[in-house]
Design an enzyme around this catalytic site. Structure first.
Site, mmCIF file in Angstrom:
data_model
loop_
_atom_site.group_PDB
_atom_site.id
_atom_site.type_symbol
_atom_site.label_atom_id
_atom_site.label_comp_id
_atom_site.label_asym_id
_atom_site.label_seq_id
_atom_site.Cartn_x
_atom_site.Cartn_y
_atom_site.Cartn_z
ATOM 1 N N HIS A 1 81.741 7.759 34.956
ATOM 2 C CA HIS A 1 80.978 7.186 33.887
ATOM 3 C C HIS A 1 81.853 7.005 32.601
ATOM 4 O O HIS A 1 82.374 8.117 32.139
ATOM 5 C CB HIS A 1 79.611 7.975 33.695
ATOM 6 C CG HIS A 1 79.881 9.322 33.247
ATOM 7 N ND1 HIS A 1 79.600 9.628 32.025
ATOM 8 C CD2 HIS A 1 79.844 10.661 33.950
ATOM 9 C CE1 HIS A 1 79.734 10.969 31.677
ATOM 10 N NE2 HIS A 1 79.925 11.405 32.958
ATOM 11 N N ASP B 1 79.849 6.636 29.454
ATOM 12 C CA ASP B 1 78.894 7.085 28.294
ATOM 13 C C ASP B 1 79.424 8.488 28.109
ATOM 14 O O ASP B 1 79.818 9.205 29.133
ATOM 15 C CB ASP B 1 77.448 6.915 28.677
ATOM 16 C CG ASP B 1 76.954 7.577 29.852
ATOM 17 O OD1 ASP B 1 77.832 7.518 31.045
ATOM 18 O OD2 ASP B 1 75.954 8.541 29.835
ATOM 19 N N ASP C 1 84.863 14.348 30.143
ATOM 20 C CA ASP C 1 83.347 14.039 30.568
ATOM 21 C C ASP C 1 83.177 12.579 29.943
ATOM 22 O O ASP C 1 82.453 12.516 29.094
ATOM 23 C CB ASP C 1 82.619 14.921 30.218
ATOM 24 C CG ASP C 1 81.037 14.519 30.623
ATOM 25 O OD1 ASP C 1 81.128 14.019 31.631
ATOM 26 O OD2 ASP C 1 80.095 15.102 30.108
ATOM 27 N N GLU D 1 75.049 7.964 32.706
ATOM 28 C CA GLU D 1 75.037 9.351 33.448
ATOM 29 C C GLU D 1 74.393 10.387 32.686
ATOM 30 O O GLU D 1 73.492 11.103 33.345
ATOM 31 C CB GLU D 1 76.540 9.699 33.710
ATOM 32 C CG GLU D 1 76.479 10.665 34.793
ATOM 33 C CD GLU D 1 76.545 12.123 34.127
ATOM 34 O OE1 GLU D 1 76.382 13.192 34.994
ATOM 35 O OE2 GLU D 1 76.978 12.324 32.894
ATOM 36 N N GLU D 2 74.725 10.486 31.295
ATOM 37 C CA GLU D 2 74.143 11.412 30.646
ATOM 38 C C GLU D 2 72.811 11.332 30.248
ATOM 39 O O GLU D 2 72.105 12.486 29.946
ATOM 40 C CB GLU D 2 74.969 11.343 29.189
ATOM 41 C CG GLU D 2 76.512 11.819 29.160
ATOM 42 C CD GLU D 2 76.854 13.112 29.860
ATOM 43 O OE1 GLU D 2 75.940 14.091 30.198
ATOM 44 O OE2 GLU D 2 77.866 13.283 30.158
ATOM 45 N N ASP E 1 83.851 14.021 38.031
ATOM 46 C CA ASP E 1 83.129 14.837 36.996
ATOM 47 C C ASP E 1 82.600 16.059 37.059
ATOM 48 O O ASP E 1 81.883 16.551 36.668
ATOM 49 C CB ASP E 1 81.889 13.630 36.995
ATOM 50 C CG ASP E 1 81.088 13.896 35.573
ATOM 51 O OD1 ASP E 1 81.656 14.312 34.503
ATOM 52 O OD2 ASP E 1 79.872 13.613 35.687
ATOM 53 N N HIS F 1 80.395 18.548 26.483
ATOM 54 C CA HIS F 1 79.316 18.576 25.814
ATOM 55 C C HIS F 1 79.375 19.383 24.326
ATOM 56 O O HIS F 1 78.309 19.335 23.656
ATOM 57 C CB HIS F 1 78.069 18.875 26.592
ATOM 58 C CG HIS F 1 77.665 18.033 27.550
ATOM 59 N ND1 HIS F 1 76.587 17.746 28.343
ATOM 60 C CD2 HIS F 1 78.555 17.065 28.203
ATOM 61 C CE1 HIS F 1 76.537 17.008 29.140
ATOM 62 N NE2 HIS F 1 77.792 16.546 29.129
#
Length: 467
Positions: free
Chosen positions: A86, A88, A118, A152-153, A176, A440
């Site tokens: 991903h 995003d 990520d 995805e997030e 991921d 994150h």
């Protein structure tokens, strides 16, 4: 087979791969409001457009599914393997020191920036694995497809859109997570709850509290506004509470009001124990202040009793549990908005294989109802598990062992990936098990050599599964 050629190719293209990762990581692709033709906003659209242009420039066939998902195909044969990545990212957040979030830099063997681990870095490593197989002209009897998502997030609606028109490949991995192979993912309960009460004008009181970034992020910094309390008292309580919470409290006076900022440590909601939740730390502090008794304070006290600061396993909610395969249940209180007449909050719980709606959802619902809160969830996400003895898993582990010299094994994780709802999907890479790449959090990074070896491993897997 082809190991020497793959290694030489990836090493020769290492710098180019890093430049392409930086190219994508300069784009802020967090979810933004819808615009026509841009289902997740201009940032995600730009990242997808750039990535597909990159792949096309390397000679691949590409396809764009309404700007939800883009695909890159190695050949025109039947697809045997999907690689699901991903583009995003989560919001930048606070506390960056190594670089600005969207100004990626390479230093000390690491590449820093939002999305480097990520999942833009692993996505580009996957693309370079495909480049290696293509440019080396290794003969294949099956296709591999790189699927690039953009939501995805925030719930994976992009992939739902894609699989509404395309079928799953017989095998899928998502870069991921972490090596060796994550074949077990916990289930989940994103508990959304509310409460209402009669407003009160009594002082001292909490005027405003709106905390948290996203449901799957442990808040690292949050603020509230209080009225009617002297600065000396606010600072005295802050000094006392900091000893217990390990949270730093900053106080800024604005007339009769004060802005209280709690600074902890952000983390991914799947590993809340690795952070220090500023939201629960702020509640702990506020409830130590000499606030006037009112329904708002009563409900906040009950809420903190249900999810107290430091409780990352759901003990107070009565749902602490675990098993040998998937480990312990985790819980992160991530979002809360409080007004003078009510509150709305969300927690993120990752639930092991032994969990179900009876021993988690119904227990939480009753506990919260007993304290005056309404939990609005009617279901929870089930856990995911793929047979560790399948040929697919064995092939992944063999490639991992061949390029790292480490023992391959199957792992469990709390974070749900793109493959969670796919029958034969696992997370595979792109970081080593011991690497904490601050996913994150502030100063997110990927280890350069881990991305390089990931590209080599992915190329080998393509050869082994698709020849």
């Amino acid at each position: 087979m082809y190991k020497k050629e793959i290694e030489e190719y990836i090493e020769a293209h290492k710098q180019e791969m890093l430049e392409d990762i930086c190219r994508l990581c300069r784009i802020n692709s967090e979810k933004m409001p819808y615009k026509e033709g841009m289902p997740f906003g201009p940032g995600a659209f730009e990242a997808l457009t750039e990535a597909l242009a990159m792949a096309e420039s390397y000679g691949f066939s590409i396809n764009n599914y309404d700007n939800y998902v883009g695909t890159v195909d190695l050949n025109d044969k039947d697809t045997q393997l999907d690689i699901l990545a991903h583009l995003d990212v989560v919001p930048a957040g606070e506390g960056w020191k190594e670089t600005e979030p969207f100004e990626p830099v390479v230093k000390n063997g690491k590449i820093f920036g939002r999305g480097t681990s990520d999942d833009k870095g692993p996505a580009v490593a996957s693309l370079y694995a495909m480049r290696a197989v293509k440019d080396l002209q290794i003969p294949l009897s099956k296709n591999v497809r790189l699927i690039l998502g953009t939501d995805e997030e925030c719930g994976s609606s992009d992939i739902a859109h894609y699989y509404a028109v395309e079928k799953e490949a017989p095998m899928t991995f998502s870069p991921d997570g972490a090596f060796p192979v994550v074949n077990t993912e916990k289930g989940g309960l994103n508990g959304h709850f509310t409460a209402e009460w009669e407003p009160s004008d009594k002082l001292p009181k909490i005027v405003e509290l709106d905390a948290g970034i996203k449901v799957n992020v442990v808040p690292g910094k949050v603020s509230a506004v209080v009225a009617g309390i002297e600065e000396t008292i606010l600072r005295k309580v802050a000094d006392e509470v900091e000893v217990t919470t390990k949270i730093r409290y900053e106080i800024k006076m604005e007339g009769e009001r004060a802005v209280i900022t709690a600074i902890g440590k952000g983390a991914h909601a799947s590993t809340p124990e690795e952070g220090n939740n500023a939201l629960t730390g702020l509640l702990y502090y506020l409830l130590k202040l000499p606030l006037a008794e009112c329904p708002q304070v009563t409900m906040l006290r009950r809420l903190h009793d249900l999810i107290p600061h430091g409780d990352t396993k759901g003990k107070a909610l009565g749902i602490a549990m675990g098993d040998e395969i998937s480990g312990d249940l985790t819980l992160a209180f991530s979002l809360l908005k409080v007004t003078d007449s009510g509150l709305e909050g969300t927690f993120d719980s990752r639930c092991p294989i032994c969990s179900n709606e009876e021993n988690v959802l119904q227990v939480v619902k009753k506990r919260m109802k007993d304290q005056g809160f309404t939990l609005h969830n009617d279901s929870m996400r089930p856990p995911h598990h793929v047979d560790p003895d399948s040929e697919f898993i064995k092939t992944l582990l063999n490639a991992y062992e061949g390029y790292t010299g480490r023992k391959g094994e199957c792992l469990s994780m709390g974070g749900g990936t793109y493959v969670h709802d796919l029958k034969n999907g696992v997370a595979f890479g792109a970081s080593m098990p011991e690497t904490d790449n601050r996913m994150h959090g502030a100063d997110e990074f990927a280890v350069v050599e881990e991305l390089v070896v990931s590209a080599k491993i992915f190329a080998q897997v393509i050869v082994d599964l698709c020849s």
